[in-house]
Design a protein around this motif. Structure first.
Motif, short mmCIF file in Angstrom:
data_model
loop_
_atom_site.label_atom_id
_atom_site.label_comp_id
_atom_site.label_asym_id
_atom_site.label_seq_id
_atom_site.Cartn_x
_atom_site.Cartn_y
_atom_site.Cartn_z
N LEU A 123 43.46 -3.23 39.59
CA LEU A 123 43.69 -4.06 40.78
C LEU A 123 43.18 -3.33 42.02
N ALA A 124 43.51 -2.03 42.11
CA ALA A 124 43.09 -1.25 43.27
C ALA A 124 41.57 -1.22 43.36
N GLY A 125 40.92 -1.04 42.21
CA GLY A 125 39.45 -1.04 42.20
C GLY A 125 38.88 -2.37 42.66
N TYR A 126 39.49 -3.46 42.19
CA TYR A 126 39.02 -4.81 42.56
C TYR A 126 39.18 -5.03 44.06
N LEU A 127 40.34 -4.66 44.59
CA LEU A 127 40.60 -4.88 46.02
C LEU A 127 39.66 -4.03 46.88
N ARG A 128 39.43 -2.77 46.46
CA ARG A 128 38.49 -1.92 47.20
C ARG A 128 37.11 -2.56 47.23
N GLY A 129 36.71 -3.07 46.06
CA GLY A 129 35.39 -3.71 45.98
C GLY A 129 35.28 -4.93 46.91
N GLN A 130 36.31 -5.77 46.91
CA GLN A 130 36.29 -6.96 47.76
C GLN A 130 36.31 -6.57 49.24
N LEU A 153 49.37 0.46 46.98
CA LEU A 153 50.13 0.08 45.78
C LEU A 153 51.56 0.65 45.86
N THR A 154 52.49 0.07 45.13
CA THR A 154 53.83 0.64 45.00
C THR A 154 53.70 1.88 44.10
N PRO A 155 54.70 2.78 44.11
CA PRO A 155 54.57 4.03 43.34
C PRO A 155 54.30 3.82 41.86
N THR A 156 54.94 2.82 41.23
CA THR A 156 54.76 2.64 39.78
C THR A 156 53.54 1.78 39.44
N ALA A 157 52.92 1.18 40.44
CA ALA A 157 51.87 0.19 40.19
C ALA A 157 50.68 0.72 39.38
N PRO A 158 50.19 1.95 39.65
CA PRO A 158 48.96 2.37 38.96
C PRO A 158 49.05 2.27 37.45
N VAL A 159 50.26 2.41 36.87
CA VAL A 159 50.37 2.33 35.42
C VAL A 159 51.02 1.03 34.95
N THR A 160 51.26 0.12 35.88
CA THR A 160 51.90 -1.16 35.50
C THR A 160 50.85 -2.11 34.92
N GLU A 161 51.24 -2.78 33.85
CA GLU A 161 50.38 -3.73 33.15
C GLU A 161 50.18 -4.99 34.02
N ALA A 221 44.00 -11.17 26.67
CA ALA A 221 43.07 -10.61 25.68
C ALA A 221 42.32 -9.40 26.27
N GLY A 222 41.66 -8.66 25.43
CA GLY A 222 40.83 -7.54 25.89
C GLY A 222 41.65 -6.27 26.12
N PRO A 223 40.96 -5.20 26.65
CA PRO A 223 41.63 -3.91 26.81
C PRO A 223 42.71 -3.98 27.89
N VAL A 224 43.61 -3.02 27.87
CA VAL A 224 44.73 -2.98 28.82
C VAL A 224 44.21 -2.77 30.24
N SER A 225 44.74 -3.54 31.20
CA SER A 225 44.43 -3.33 32.62
C SER A 225 45.72 -3.02 33.35
N THR A 226 45.64 -2.07 34.26
CA THR A 226 46.83 -1.70 35.04
C THR A 226 46.53 -1.81 36.53
N GLY A 227 47.50 -1.38 37.33
CA GLY A 227 47.35 -1.43 38.78
C GLY A 227 46.10 -0.72 39.28
N ASP A 228 45.61 0.25 38.52
CA ASP A 228 44.37 0.92 38.93
C ASP A 228 43.20 -0.07 38.99
N ARG A 262 51.56 -9.57 43.63
CA ARG A 262 52.50 -9.20 44.70
C ARG A 262 53.40 -8.02 44.36
N PRO A 263 54.07 -8.02 43.16
CA PRO A 263 55.04 -6.94 42.89
C PRO A 263 54.42 -5.55 42.86
N LEU A 264 53.10 -5.47 42.74
CA LEU A 264 52.46 -4.15 42.64
C LEU A 264 52.07 -3.59 44.00
N LEU A 265 52.24 -4.39 45.06
CA LEU A 265 51.75 -3.96 46.38
C LEU A 265 52.90 -3.76 47.35
#
Lengths: 370, 370
Positions: free
Chosen positions: A22-29, A217-225, A13-20, A87-90
């Protein structure tokens, strides 16, 4: 049954989230991890402190150290969990390299707190079990501080352990558990300090420092759902729940948890394992929700209640094992062994109560959802 | 609250019953008492058999003797209970004279069976608590007869006590309980035989023989309405129930029953007393219903369920005390004491479960009634 659980807190549910995201979350942690590490070093909690259980800077500093260790574990668990779920995004090599190291770290850091909490739980239980009001016609012994009325429940439920209220067997059992678990805790403390001063830890900290600025991230990850991966984590949880004996757990006083109560095996009860597994998967599901929805979205209270029930299940399970283990100490008095037997059974009773509580909150989730 | 209970099995419903019905009921019970006594004498169960636990005429005869004793107790309880509830209708001197004698008799006769049932309950519990499946990687010891699967619940619940399935501590605890309760049972058997051969008993039997032909009613009793007295018995029950902590009992896993689990007092738990009292009043209410409605009217199943829960409460309470008592035996091994501690707590858990069951059937009665 797995189908019915899809209307839990729904990561799709909610707005679309992509690898970006995830990157933001990991940077924050990673940033929180580094902040906690700095805090810990400022308290002088590093290896210099040797194997002593006391911190260098007094009680206030000890409290800061405890908070810092908790924050380190918290971030380590979240980074490790997110690397697993997404995993597949990293970059696989980097990701597979750091995960076991984070697991080692959070496992090592968790032990000191766990032994302390276990001792407190067991001493509170001993106190509750000894909360006998004096029987009319019997003189009030050293135990009778609970007042003259058997119905005086508050007196029988003190908030903190009170040794003055214990019988001989309970007092001896408490002293034995105190000795054994305090020793284990002191060792865990020194192991944690050594770990935090080790080159192995410095390598982890360096990798986390990289993560704070640049997530591999993998090359395609930033735009992966992200949602299909979050969904998969939720489904692993739902599948693991279907393995649990929920019908039995939902029937009060089913007496299942004590089935192995007199088993000759000192290891934790095998029947607890699937519940521990669900606890871990529920945590992964929670972290995945945090990644997809952001940390600010409040978590479903029923999911929180289910998680708390599983924490209680784990704590009671381990406390019951500690009581059984203490009863194997050579040359203890029969009264001590008897008290430890009562205590073991009491904690298995708690295990059963926690399963019942989990079943109730889980049912509410699947039935009560809109 | 007492008001709400008036729509239980209502002794004021149905056709009018008077003292004549009471006389018929008492004659019937007295006749059954005398028949059971004859049966008992035919098995050679009288004092001639001395203090041996075995009956003279072999196993079949022993079974008849057990049935006869049960029938004697059954009638004695009903006569005594009816004399109590309908006291104003009976010649006071006669009635007050025989009641304590009937109580003495049914109490004395009950003990042998009680000790036997208590031992069986405790051995079954020990067996259930030891129903451990062998853990993978551990050789199956003398305990591992439950099969390789931890989920194999049926194997862990054998119908009869099986010593081969017990750990060392459990086996020793079982042997200790067996010795102590078998001794108590043998003594109770010989006391019962002596009682049945005593002049005190012959005096009771003579009085019951009079009752079988001529019930000593007061002059106005034959036309006096029974229902107000039956109603009063029901109200005494309802009042006693209001004293019970039913809100707590209805909340599963409230952990109240084990509060005194490590109490230094070897006497039964004082918190159990109000429940035992309700059990007795429920029985009196049941007998009053029998008098007013006749034996053929089927009893409300919910009332039966409530009574069964209270029987289970009493049995578990006494079994838990027996385990605690056995743990005070000098020079027992710590493993034995530990097993007895687990067993004690298990039976207190049963006490709590029985209270929960009572609360459930009682609520159904007061809410579900038309």
């Amino acid at each position: 049954m797995a189908q019915r659980h899809h209307d839990l807190t729904d990561p799709t549910a909610g707005p679309v989230s992509t690898g970006d995201a995830l990157a933001g979350y990991l940077r924050g942690q990673a940033t929180e991890f580094l902040r906690a590490l700095r805090q810990h070093r400022e308290t002088g909690g590093a290896v210099s402190n040797g194997s002593s259980g006391a911190s260098a800077g007094g009680p206030a500093s000890a409290e800061v150290r405890v908070d810092a260790v908790r924050a380190l574990r918290r971030s380590a668990r979240r980074i490790s969990g997110s690397l697993h779920t997404f995993r597949p995004l990293l970059e696989p090599e980097w990701s597979e390299g750091i995960r076991p190291e984070l697991a080692w770290l959070s496992g090592t850091l968790a032990l000191e707190h766990a032994y302390g909490a276990r001792l407190e739980r067991l001493l509170l239980a001993l106190n509750r079990l000894s909360g006998a009001a004096p029987v009319p016609g019997q003189p009030a012994g050293p135990v009778g501080s609970a007042g003259p009325h058997a119905d005086d429940r508050t007196a029988a439920h003190p908030a903190t352990p009170d040794r003055g209220n214990l019988t001989v067997g309970a007092a001896k059992a408490g002293a034995l558990l105190d000795r054994q678990l305090t020793l284990a805790r002191t060792r865990a403390h020194s192991t944690a300090l050594q770990a935090l001063g080790s080159s192995r830890f410095h390598a982890v900290a360096d990798k986390v420092a990289v993560l704070a600025s640049e997530v591999p991230l993998t090359p395609t990850a930033p735009v992966t759902e992200l949602r299909p991966l979050a969904k998969a984590a939720e489904e692993r949880l739902a599948d693991a729940v279907t393995v649990l004996p929920l019908v039995t757990a939902g029937s009060p006083y089913n007496a299942e948890a004590l089935i192995h109560g007199l088993s000759p095996d000192p290891a934790p009860h095998p029947q607890d394992a699937p519940w521990h597994q669900v606890r871990l998967l529920l945590r992964l599901h929670r972290y995945a929700c945090e990644v997809v929805h952001g940390r600010s979205t409040p978590l479903d209270v029923r999911l929180l209640a289910a998680g708390e029930a599983l924490d209680r299940h784990r704590d009671a399970s381990e406390a019951s094992s500690a009581a059984a283990q203490a009863a194997r100490t050579p040359r203890i008095a029969p009264a001590t062994a008897y008290a430890l037997g009562v205590l073991h059974a009491d904690q298995r009773h708690e295990v059963e109560a926690a399963r019942y509580a989990f079943q109730r909150s889980w049912q509410k989730q699947t039935i009560g959802a809109p």
